[in-house]
Design an enzyme around this catalytic site. Structure first.
Site, PDB file in Angstrom:
ATOM      1  N   SER A 185       0.827  -1.201   0.000  1.00  0.00           N
ATOM      2  CA  SER A 185       0.000   0.000   0.000  1.00  0.00           C
ATOM      3  C   SER A 185       0.867   1.260   0.000  1.00  0.00           C
ATOM      4  O   SER A 185       1.546   1.535  -0.984  1.00  0.00           O
ATOM      5  CB  SER A 185      -0.962  -0.046   1.189  1.00  0.00           C
ATOM      6  OG  SER A 185      -1.975   0.914   1.073  1.00  0.00           O
ATOM      7  N   HIS A 390      -7.897  -5.651   1.346  1.00  0.00           N
ATOM      8  CA  HIS A 390      -6.678  -4.854   1.470  1.00  0.00           C
ATOM      9  C   HIS A 390      -5.844  -5.309   2.667  1.00  0.00           C
ATOM     10  O   HIS A 390      -4.654  -5.611   2.527  1.00  0.00           O
ATOM     11  CB  HIS A 390      -7.054  -3.383   1.606  1.00  0.00           C
ATOM     12  CG  HIS A 390      -5.903  -2.443   1.464  1.00  0.00           C
ATOM     13  ND1 HIS A 390      -5.289  -2.197   0.259  1.00  0.00           N
ATOM     14  CD2 HIS A 390      -5.247  -1.666   2.380  1.00  0.00           C
ATOM     15  CE1 HIS A 390      -4.304  -1.319   0.424  1.00  0.00           C
ATOM     16  NE2 HIS A 390      -4.265  -0.986   1.701  1.00  0.00           N
TER      17      HIS A 390
END
Length: 419
Positions: A185, A390
């Site tokens: 990320s 995620h």
């Protein structure tokens, strides 16, 4: 935004507004020295070295100072407990995501945490931290509690200064000329910023493996996260004190509240799991209840309001561009009215992208766009578990069978040559 999802987001934001106004900084969830007697898991109370040593892994803490004076703790596991052969070269640098720290790579435990898995695969593993986390809350000149300037940073500065400083330190200590990089990320975002904005550092990496890379943020689907980013993009210019500019820090009211409530096994498996699913989508059975009890001891780990505003600007503009200071200052700094976009063509080393369709924070369309901007893309890999989210990249019990084989494939491919 649907009416139902809008109502949910409104209620969550209202809850936190009331919570903060009612209790603010005076709220104290006491954690005694013998906190395990209060029901807190031992791992949730451990720092990186303690956590690793809880499971028999030798870990050490090292100190890196950036060119602009930020003092970062970086951790090293020279050899995993289950490594039975020689340590592979070059060393590996593992970088965390937004509001996380190095501890996020341990929270899933020795059977699933990537720090354990990579070191057990016989790599000299280094786990970094960026400025603004609780492992990066020091500076040689600035006091984070009294100097607002301390918090005047974004992920641009992490890419220009933090990662290069860690790379220099690693290569000096190991004697290697290059390293392999794994970023998640924001940890991937700052890699691409580094390649765009510095000279020579991209060339010090043999392969970069990027999990859910947060570059362009045009299609973020998590409504709470999208609102959070846009909220800070709106109010950041109005903030001035260190107390206002430090966001979601470890030891702050939000982290302490989640830590307190989520230590309970029932609440962790229900309310706290639902809170994660609200921002992150839902992957049934992926993140164990025990992991949820542990991770809130380390998450959220802090950042600056300006950094969240930077993400918000990217959401609003739909571009992977530098910080927007407004027309006048943009002209002074950049020579253009609009901030320039990052030059992804300068990322000329082998790059691997890994993504999922169920990721609400880094949408697959933004990853596909990124793949078209890179000159040396080796593979853009869609994770086979359809429900993969995620945060699964850090906390899932299934990392060993979902993402680690692909990570291991490329670490092996780019190990042992041209050192």
């Amino acid at each position: 935004m649907t009416s139902k999802s809008g109502d949910v987001v409104f209620l969550v934001l209202l809850f936190f507004a009331i919570f903060k106004n009612a209790f603010g900084q005076n709220l104290a969830f006491r954690i005694d020295k013998d906190a395990t007697s209060q029901g807190y898991p031992r791992d949730s109370l451990s720092n990186f070295t303690e956590f690793a040593r809880n499971y028999g892994y030798a870990a050490e803490e090292l100190t890196v100072i950036t060119g602009d004076g930020y003092i970062l703790s970086v951790f090293r596991i020279p050899k995993g407990k289950n490594c039975r052969g020689r340590v592979r070269q070059p060393p590996v640098l593992l970088m965390h995501g937004l509001l996380q720290s190095s501890d996020s790579w341990l929270d899933a435990g020795p059977s699933a945490g990537l720090a354990f898995l990579i070191s057990d695969a016989c790599y000299d593993l280094w786990v970094g931290n960026v400025r603004g986390t609780y492992y990066g809350r020091r500076n040689v000149r600035l006091n984070p509690d009294t100097d607002s300037q301390f918090w005047n940073f974004t992920s641009h500065d992490m890419g220009r200064s933090d990662v290069p400083a860690i790379i220099d330190y690693m290569l000096k200590e190991t004697g290697s000329s290059k390293l392999n990089y794994v970023g998640f990320s924001q940890g991937a975002r700052i890699f691409f910023i580094m390649c765009s904005e510095t000279f020579g550092y991209c060339d010090k990496i043999k392969v970069s493996i990027n999990l859910a890379p947060a570059t362009r943020q045009k299609y973020v689907r998590s409504i709470p996260i999208r609102l959070l980013y846009q909220f800070y993009a709106l109010i950041e210019p109005l903030l001035s004190s260190p107390r206002e500019l430090e966001v979601s820090q470890k030891g702050g009211s939000i982290q302490k509240a989640f830590f307190f409530f989520c230590k309970d096994n029932i609440l962790a498996g229900t309310v706290c799991r639902a809170a994660l699913a609200l921002i992150n989508s839902y992957d049934p059975g992926s993140i164990l209840t025990q992991t949820i009890r542990v991770l809130f001891g380390h998450f959220p780990g802090g950042t600056s309001a300006r950094n969240l505003a930077f993400f918000g600007q990217n959401v609003i503009s739909g571009r992977f561009q530098k910080y927007n200071y407004g027309t006048r200052k943009n002209l002074e700094l950049y020579g253009t009215v609009q901030p320039p976009i990052y030059n992804l063509n300068r990322t000329n080393i082998p790059v691997v992208l890994m993504y999922s369709e169920n990721d609400l924070l880094v949408d697959s369309k933004d990853v596909h766009w990124l793949s078209t901007q890179l000159s040396n893309l080796i593979e853009s890999y869609k994770i086979k578990r359809a429900t993969w989210t995620h945060l699964d990249n850090c906390y899932s019990q299934y990392t060993k069978i979902t993402i680690f084989p692909k990570i291991s494939e490329y670490l092996q491919k780019y190990s042992g040559l041209d050192l």
